[in-house]
Design a protein around this motif. Structure first.
Motif, mmCIF file in Angstrom:
data_model
loop_
_atom_site.group_PDB
_atom_site.id
_atom_site.type_symbol
_atom_site.label_atom_id
_atom_site.label_comp_id
_atom_site.label_asym_id
_atom_site.label_seq_id
_atom_site.Cartn_x
_atom_site.Cartn_y
_atom_site.Cartn_z
ATOM 1 N N GLU A 78 6.091 -5.951 -6.635
ATOM 2 C CA GLU A 78 7.100 -5.918 -5.564
ATOM 3 C C GLU A 78 6.905 -4.704 -4.654
ATOM 4 O O GLU A 78 7.870 -4.083 -4.217
ATOM 5 N N THR A 79 5.637 -4.401 -4.386
ATOM 6 C CA THR A 79 5.311 -3.252 -3.546
ATOM 7 C C THR A 79 4.697 -3.740 -2.253
ATOM 8 O O THR A 79 3.849 -4.642 -2.251
ATOM 9 N N LEU A 80 5.115 -3.122 -1.167
ATOM 10 C CA LEU A 80 4.565 -3.412 0.152
ATOM 11 C C LEU A 80 3.710 -2.227 0.570
ATOM 12 O O LEU A 80 4.221 -1.106 0.719
ATOM 13 N N TYR A 81 2.414 -2.456 0.717
ATOM 14 C CA TYR A 81 1.491 -1.398 1.148
ATOM 15 C C TYR A 81 1.268 -1.516 2.652
ATOM 16 O O TYR A 81 1.121 -2.622 3.181
ATOM 17 N N LEU A 82 1.220 -0.383 3.297
ATOM 18 C CA LEU A 82 1.060 -0.356 4.749
ATOM 19 C C LEU A 82 -0.005 0.678 5.117
ATOM 20 O O LEU A 82 0.020 1.817 4.644
ATOM 21 N N GLY A 83 -0.952 0.262 5.959
ATOM 22 C CA GLY A 83 -2.009 1.154 6.432
ATOM 23 C C GLY A 83 -1.799 1.530 7.884
ATOM 24 O O GLY A 83 -1.521 0.662 8.724
ATOM 25 N N ALA A 84 -1.905 2.811 8.192
ATOM 26 C CA ALA A 84 -1.718 3.316 9.548
ATOM 27 C C ALA A 84 -2.841 4.311 9.849
ATOM 28 O O ALA A 84 -3.833 4.382 9.117
ATOM 29 N N ARG A 85 -2.679 5.062 10.909
ATOM 30 C CA ARG A 85 -3.694 6.064 11.259
ATOM 31 C C ARG A 85 -3.579 7.254 10.307
ATOM 32 O O ARG A 85 -2.608 8.009 10.344
ATOM 33 N N GLY A 86 -4.585 7.396 9.444
ATOM 34 C CA GLY A 86 -4.637 8.524 8.525
ATOM 35 C C GLY A 86 -3.629 8.482 7.403
ATOM 36 O O GLY A 86 -3.498 9.473 6.681
ATOM 37 N N SER A 87 -2.892 7.371 7.209
ATOM 38 C CA SER A 87 -1.849 7.318 6.187
ATOM 39 C C SER A 87 -1.823 5.950 5.522
ATOM 40 O O SER A 87 -2.102 4.932 6.155
ATOM 41 N N ILE A 88 -1.446 5.948 4.226
ATOM 42 C CA ILE A 88 -1.216 4.724 3.471
ATOM 43 C C ILE A 88 0.139 4.880 2.796
ATOM 44 O O ILE A 88 0.390 5.865 2.106
ATOM 45 N N LEU A 89 1.028 3.908 3.000
ATOM 46 C CA LEU A 89 2.396 3.969 2.505
ATOM 47 C C LEU A 89 2.620 2.907 1.450
ATOM 48 O O LEU A 89 1.991 1.846 1.478
ATOM 49 N N ALA A 90 3.548 3.193 0.529
ATOM 50 C CA ALA A 90 3.989 2.225 -0.482
ATOM 51 C C ALA A 90 5.503 2.136 -0.408
ATOM 52 O O ALA A 90 6.206 3.140 -0.568
ATOM 53 N N LEU A 91 6.025 0.925 -0.157
ATOM 54 C CA LEU A 91 7.458 0.715 0.038
ATOM 55 C C LEU A 91 7.966 -0.350 -0.912
ATOM 56 O O LEU A 91 7.213 -1.197 -1.394
ATOM 57 N N HIS A 92 9.283 -0.309 -1.184
ATOM 58 C CA HIS A 92 9.932 -1.413 -1.890
ATOM 59 C C HIS A 92 10.066 -2.586 -0.912
ATOM 60 O O HIS A 92 10.643 -2.437 0.172
ATOM 61 N N THR A 93 9.568 -3.730 -1.281
ATOM 62 C CA THR A 93 9.604 -4.874 -0.368
ATOM 63 C C THR A 93 11.028 -5.325 -0.091
ATOM 64 O O THR A 93 11.333 -5.790 1.015
ATOM 65 N N SER A 94 11.915 -5.186 -1.050
ATOM 66 C CA SER A 94 13.267 -5.722 -0.905
ATOM 67 C C SER A 94 14.110 -4.964 0.109
ATOM 68 O O SER A 94 14.990 -5.549 0.746
ATOM 69 N N ASN A 95 13.870 -3.642 0.279
ATOM 70 C CA ASN A 95 14.714 -2.878 1.196
ATOM 71 C C ASN A 95 13.936 -1.893 2.067
ATOM 72 O O ASN A 95 14.530 -1.102 2.805
ATOM 73 N N LEU A 96 12.600 -1.922 1.975
ATOM 74 C CA LEU A 96 11.728 -1.083 2.807
ATOM 75 C C LEU A 96 11.965 0.409 2.603
ATOM 76 O O LEU A 96 11.747 1.212 3.514
ATOM 77 N N THR A 97 12.420 0.797 1.420
ATOM 78 C CA THR A 97 12.611 2.217 1.140
ATOM 79 C C THR A 97 11.385 2.798 0.461
ATOM 80 O O THR A 97 10.544 2.065 -0.088
ATOM 81 N N TRP A 98 11.317 4.110 0.492
ATOM 82 C CA TRP A 98 10.185 4.847 -0.055
ATOM 83 C C TRP A 98 10.015 4.561 -1.549
ATOM 84 O O TRP A 98 10.977 4.503 -2.303
ATOM 85 N N LYS A 99 8.774 4.380 -1.998
ATOM 86 C CA LYS A 99 8.472 4.159 -3.408
ATOM 87 C C LYS A 99 7.576 5.252 -3.965
ATOM 88 O O LYS A 99 7.746 5.673 -5.104
ATOM 89 N N HIS A 100 6.591 5.687 -3.168
ATOM 90 C CA HIS A 100 5.695 6.771 -3.567
ATOM 91 C C HIS A 100 5.503 7.692 -2.371
ATOM 92 O O HIS A 100 5.699 7.279 -1.224
ATOM 93 N N PRO A 101 5.107 8.936 -2.620
ATOM 94 C CA PRO A 101 4.677 9.783 -1.497
ATOM 95 C C PRO A 101 3.475 9.143 -0.811
ATOM 96 O O PRO A 101 2.622 8.535 -1.458
ATOM 97 N N SER A 102 3.427 9.256 0.488
ATOM 98 C CA SER A 102 2.344 8.618 1.233
ATOM 99 C C SER A 102 1.014 9.309 0.955
ATOM 100 O O SER A 102 0.955 10.512 0.661
ATOM 101 N N ILE A 103 -0.055 8.532 1.031
ATOM 102 C CA ILE A 103 -1.411 9.065 0.884
ATOM 103 C C ILE A 103 -1.939 9.434 2.262
ATOM 104 O O ILE A 103 -1.905 8.620 3.185
ATOM 105 N N LYS A 104 -2.424 10.659 2.398
ATOM 106 C CA LYS A 104 -3.039 11.088 3.641
ATOM 107 C C LYS A 104 -4.557 10.978 3.507
ATOM 108 O O LYS A 104 -5.150 11.577 2.608
ATOM 109 N N TRP A 105 -5.146 10.197 4.390
ATOM 110 C CA TRP A 105 -6.612 10.028 4.377
ATOM 111 C C TRP A 105 -7.093 10.199 5.807
ATOM 112 O O TRP A 105 -7.268 9.240 6.542
ATOM 113 N N GLU A 106 -7.295 11.433 6.187
ATOM 114 C CA GLU A 106 -7.703 11.779 7.540
ATOM 115 C C GLU A 106 -9.205 12.028 7.600
ATOM 116 O O GLU A 106 -9.820 12.464 6.617
ATOM 117 N N ALA A 107 -9.792 11.787 8.756
ATOM 118 C CA ALA A 107 -11.191 12.167 8.991
ATOM 119 C C ALA A 107 -11.270 13.682 9.108
ATOM 120 O O ALA A 107 -10.368 14.330 9.658
#
Length: 708
Positions: free
Chosen positions: A55-84
């Protein structure tokens, strides 16, 4: 904004907190219809992945990867920073790329067979990949799987697509720095890719991909949807066409010919054509597969979004292709010769046996072909030179909307029938719900999702809700069940989905799947209007006024609406709306009639959708204007222009006279030789010659011919 008179409901918003060493709380945004939403606090969010097991929603953006609760879109884990790194970014800009392109844009998130999340990013024009542990939500980069070439484009703006089949990753993406080479690959497991000796692809733009399960005894298939240049047409200009391509999940390549290359790659043209109007929609923007009967792969239909190839024309069309039609073309269509650019005769003598491009099934196993590795070289050579089929897969648009640009489409099944509920995202950040019953498309809702205008780039379906993503925000909106239609009018449009308005409960509830023709669902709304009996609206107008009469028909049929109007009027139709320039001869009754395409309607005759009565405003209220005085403003304007010209001329004359007078009063200095003290210097001021002012760089005292 919606024109469908949707009432506003209570909003529930959340604040999404991202942790990057310290906690940052992001701004909440309002959402609609009992949904939730959040501003992400990141830029260029472009990839969504729903992991049903956690029940995790993963989202990829510029330099960041997020993990959210799918049911309410709230934070589940600290975001991963993957910058060049700064070194990589400087190297990227040193190669002539823009600074904005030299970041790490996450382009791929997929769940692999071992449960890990495979992630790839553009990484400053040097694509790289890694793995995410879903338990600890940490990024691990393994040396053997670090290279992202062919899985993620170098240029983050170039389109690409990916899909997994039993935990094995399949990708379609540009594969070189310049974005001029393209590949469809099995990126993990036993890797297979395109053959480059003959160009199987011609400048494609990949749009979507899908896995289709087959019945036991047959091989599952991967479908890719894209737009490319048509090399089969002998034209001076490039023609873009839409293709569907297919590879087999069990394809391992050939033994001698096509080693580690696809032996099952075939492609055919998709045609979305409105035959009544003779219009083609050629640019594919998205595709989505839907099983109409759960567990029956043969009931799969692909809902596709098209637009026009003409720039500046805002139009969207939805065409639906059945898997049966696509399979028939791949199984029986003729082959086009890619080397000689001519159509193969398609005779039984010219096509070898077994038929090239087939997937391994029970029939081929009975003939001794247990894998693509066992296929004869003559079959593989023919498949190598003939990937394009001559037959096309044709469909007529279910709906056409002008003035609206759809960017994403998903669909949900309705009671295991051929009906469907479409969810369409727009380039203005809206979500539109459209019911498909038979061949009739009915617009149910238009829901604005964000406060800023940005395109919808992702839509996921989750437990009766859709999760809608844009570059900077997420929204979760309920879409299934009759209770989501909060007004009687909207509930009446959903009658084809088995919804009726309960007058006592003042709510939309489920009823019979399809109402009888004699029942008009709008009658219970108490507005005095029926489905084809709108109230006539009186409009008081003045002469010379331009009036736009709307005709908002909930059935999004590609068939045009027809207006009935007085003779001698001056009108111009804009899509289904009518523009009227008011004059004495344009007064009277204007009626709009629209057709509901398909077999689900309350009648085959065009339905009266809107009706207006134009009445001239009584001028006695403001005083009548004498016809002779109506022309006076023209003479006033001409008089003002002439007066302005006269004043300007007088001013210029005075100015020139004054300059000449000053020049006459000037006495040049003379040295001992009788020469002017300033002779030889360049005079750059105004000089008078016979009352004419000439701007010159010529020394004062030289011949006037050179000046004039």
């Amino acid at each position: 904004m919606s024109l469908l008179n949707m009432p506003t409901t209570c909003f529930m918003a959340v604040i999404l907190c991202l942790t990057t060493g310290s906690t940052r709380c992001q701004t909440a945004i309002p959402n609609v219809h009992g949904g939730v939403g959040a501003v992400l606090g990141v830029s260029n969010a472009s990839v969504l992945l729903q992991d049903p097991s956690s029940e995790t929603l993963y989202l990829g953006a510029r330099g960041s990867i997020l993990a959210l609760h799918t049911s309410n879109l709230t934070w589940k884990h600290p975001s991963i920073k993957w910058e060049a790194t700064e070194k990589e970014r400087k190297s990227c800009m040193g190669k002539g790329k823009r600074e904005d392109d030299c970041y790490n844009y996450i382009c791929l998130l997929e769940v692999l067979k071992d449960g890990r999340i495979y992630v790839c990013g553009s990484y400053a024009y040097d694509p790289q990949c890694g793995f995410i542990d879903p338990v600890t939500f940490t990024l691990v980069k393994e040396e053997g799987d670090k290279v992202g070439k062919g899985k993620c484009p170098y240029d983050p703006r170039q389109p690409h697509t990916a899909v997994t089949a039993d935990g094995v990753l399949y990708t379609a993406s540009p594969s070189n720095f310049w974005g001029t080479e393209f590949d469809i690959t099995r990126a993990t497991g036993q890797q297979v890719r395109m053959d480059r000796s003959i160009n199987w692809l011609s400048d494609p733009e990949f749009v979507s991909s899908a896995l289709v399960r087959e019945s036991p005894g047959d091989d599952d298939k991967i479908y890719f949807f894209f737009t490319e240049n048509a090399i089969e047409y002998d034209l001076y200009t490039k023609v873009r066409v839409t293709r569907v391509a297919r590879v087999c999940k069990g394809d391992v390549g050939g033994s001698k010919t096509l080693q580690k290359r696809w032996t099952s790659f075939l492609k055919a043209q998709l045609v979305c054509r409105d035959q009544d109007r003779g219009q083609y929609y050629t640019v594919l923007t998205h595709a989505y597969p839907l099983e109409h009967r759960l567990g029956d792969p043969s009931s799969t239909h692909f809902y596709t979004l098209f637009t026009s190839q003409w720039k500046g024309e805002r139009v969207s069309a939805v065409c639906v292709y059945s898997l049966a039609d696509i399979t028939k073309v791949f199984a029986t269509g003729g082959f086009r010769d890619m080397k000689r650019n001519c159509v193969n005769s398609g005779s039984s003598e010219s096509v070898p046996d077994p038929r090239p491009g087939q997937c391994i099934n029970d029939d081929l196993r009975a003939q001794g072909y247990n894998s693509s590795f066992d296929m004869p070289d003559r079959v593989l050579q023919f498949a190598k030179e003939h990937p394009l089929l001559t037959s096309t897969v044709d469909a007529a648009p279910l709906l056409v909307r002008r003035g609206t640009t759809y960017t994403r489409i998903t669909a949900t099944n309705i009671s295991n029938s051929d009906s469907a509920l479409l969810h369409l995202g727009t380039d203005q950040g809206e979500l539109h719900s459209v019911s498909i019953v038979g061949r009739t498309a009915t617009l149910l809702q238009e829901i604005p999702l964000t406060t800023s205008v940005e395109p919808v780039n992702n839509i996921l379906i989750h437990q009766g809700h859709v999760v809608v993503g844009s570059p900077s925000s997420l929204s979760r909106v309920p879409v299934e069940g009759c209770r989501v239609y909060s007004s009687c009018q909207v509930c009446a449009r959903a009658a084809g989905l088995g919804c009726v308005w309960d007058v006592n409960k003042r709510a939309c509830v489920a009823d019979s799947p399809v109402q009888r023709e004699s029942e008009d669902p709008l009658k219970v709304c108490g507005t005095g209007e029926g489905r084809c009996s709108p109230v006539v609206k009186e409009l008081r107008v003045k002469k010379g006024l331009v009036v736009l009469l709307p005709c908002d028909h909930p059935h999004l049929s590609p068939l045009p609406c027809v207006w009935e109007h007085p003779q001698g009027r001056h009108t111009q139709q804009h899509h289904s709306h009518l523009e009227v320039t008011v004059s004495g001869s344009s007064l009277g009754l204007y009626s709009c009639r629209c057709s509901a395409q398909g077999d689900y309607s309350w009648g085959s005759e065009p339905c009266l959708t809107a009706s207006y009565q134009l009445i001239m405003e009584d001028l006695s209220v403001e005083g009548r204007v004498d016809p002779g005085l109506r022309r006076s403003p023209v003479w006033v304007y001409i008089s003002c222009v002439l007066l302005g010209v006269l004043v300007g001329a007088l001013g210029a004359t005075v100015f020139l006279k004054r300059l000449c007078w000053r020049a006459a009063q000037h006495t040049p200095l003379v040295d001992g030789n009788g020469r002017g003290a300033n002779q030889g210097q360049q005079g750059r001021g105004p000089t008078c010659y016979e009352n004419k002012l000439v701007m010159s760089d010529t020394p004062v005292g030289q011949s006037g011919e050179s000046v004039l």
